[in-house]
Design an enzyme around this catalytic site. Structure first.
Site: not given
Ligand code: ADP
Length: 393
Positions: A36, A43, A45, A137, A139-140, A187, A237
């Protein structure tokens, strides 16, 4: 040039190939959940305010099969995760011990959702792949949680379906307890509830959410990844959260959601300059987000863009969470023809900006940014996409 966003089909076929190589056979289930971008409302939420994200065409895909082995076997295809990239853990049963977070870190996002999923998981084999950049950033992590939940729903079709809100809250709990990140609800809400052609206004106090159309083919949102992340001391934060609570208490309010700028002015003398500035950002940003949604409903992109840029300046000056790279990207964008406004998005100190721009001016924006930005930027040209879904194979 904008980054080529891989199609969901290509992600599925990449995961299928890996599935066959790792576990043998063919995966019968495939799901996706998007990353997303927050368009405005930063800031806010933890001040009980509003956020306004949209789901991206960048997604996490999981393919897999149910097993009766009592084991959950998961492989991720991204090289950006910590090692090992393949894990297995016992599926929780009513009588077995509970799952706990452990190493590798990435698997905790999956494990946490399995732990809190409100249904019986007998075991599965799964492969994860993603087009969401990790740690950028966008939201993976939430997309991984929501994809995991959607995958478990598809595997355990008999389970009573939960509401999208409950689903998002389970994923948030997984992040709190298993990844140890005290995130808000944005997220997981948008990754679960996103709808093509809409952004989502989320009230972080009531947890109500409203879809707002954003599907004009003449405009695009360009996400620009600064590709920098400044190292933080860890206090940035929590200090800002505390300052917001302190300001609310001084103003006699439960949260800054209930305060106006004129309330703040009345108490200016009782607040330190810094706390006053932090509160001014939070209060004005909550107002701006509501106003932005109002003007967007009228398709007034000029006003909407101005509010985005105002948001950036408030984050830069009052909240002090921007950085030179994000400021430069916003400044460059705002000098380009066809740009309505731009702002940093996410927690700050690096990561991405989001720019509202006429479609016909996107390539000039990218070319001009590439020619001027002192770093190396990556661009994603986006329209709001669908939330998590089970894919047909
Ligand atoms: P983001 O903004 O991308 O959510 P974060 O630092 O909060 O950043 O989260 C990233 C972490 O989420 C990665 O370091 C990993 O541990 C995990 N992660 C996200 N996507 C995957 C994926 N496809 N496979 C394995 N780990 C993942």
């Amino acid at each position: 040039m904008a980054a080529q966003i891989p199609s969901v089909t290509s992600l599925v076929s990449e995961a299928q190939t890996a599935f066959t190589n790792t576990y043998g056979g063919v995966a019968a289930v495939a799901v996706s959940a998007p990353g997303r971008v927050n368009i405005i409302g930063e800031h806010t939420d933890y001040n009980d305010g509003f956020v306004f994200p949209m789901a991206l065409p960048l997604v996490t895909v999981i393919v897999g099969n149910k097993t009766e082995s009592g084991m959950c076997r998961v492989q991720t295809l991204t090289n950006m995760a910590d090692r090992p990239l393949q894990v297995q853990f016992e599926a929780p049963t009513p009588s077995s011990s509970q799952l706990t977070p452990s190493s590798p870190t990435w698997a905790n996002y999956v494990k946490g959702v399995v732990a809190y999923f409100p249904g019986l998981v007998s075991g599965f084999d799964a492969v994860v792949t993603t087009s969401v950049p990790l740690g950028g950033g966008l939201s993976s992590s939430a997309s991984l949680e929501v994809a995991t939940y959607t995958f478990l729903e598809a595997l355990t079709a008999a389970t009573k379906p939960t509401s999208l809100k409950e689903k998002a809250l389970v994923c948030q709990k997984a992040e709190h307890k298993f990844a140890n990140v005290p995130c808000g609800i944005m997220d997981q809400f948008i990754s679960t509830m996103g709808k093509k052609g809409n952004a989502l206004l989320i009230d972080c106090r009531s947890l109500e959410s409203t879809l707002v159309p954003l599907s004009d083919p003449a405009i695009a949102l360009v996400i620009t990844n600064s590709n920098v992340r400044h190292s933080l001391s860890g206090t940035e934060y929590p200090t800002r959260r505390r300052q917001c609570y302190q300001a609310a208490t001084t103003l006699g309010k439960d949260s800054l959601r209930d305060a106006t700028l004129s309330d703040l002015e009345k108490y200016k003398g009782s607040l330190s300059e810094e706390v006053y500035m932090r509160a001014r950002h939070a209060i004005s940003e909550i107002q701006r987000t509501q106003e932005a949604v109002d003007v967007l409903r009228k398709k007034d992109y000029v006003k909407f863009g101005k509010l985005m840029t105002d948001s950036h300046n408030s984050l830069r000056v009052d909240y002090e969470v921007s950085c030179p790279e994000l400021d430069q990207l916003v400044d460059i964008a705002n000098t380009c023809p066809g740009v309505y406004g731009a702002r940093m998005t996410g927690g700050g100190f690096g990561g991405c900006t989001v720019t509202l721009v006429s479609c016909e001016c996107v390539s000039d924006l990218i070319a001009h940014t590439n020619a001027t930005y002192k770093g190396q930027a990556t661009f994603y040209v986006c329209q709001p996409e669908e939330g998590a879904q089970v894919l047909s194979l």
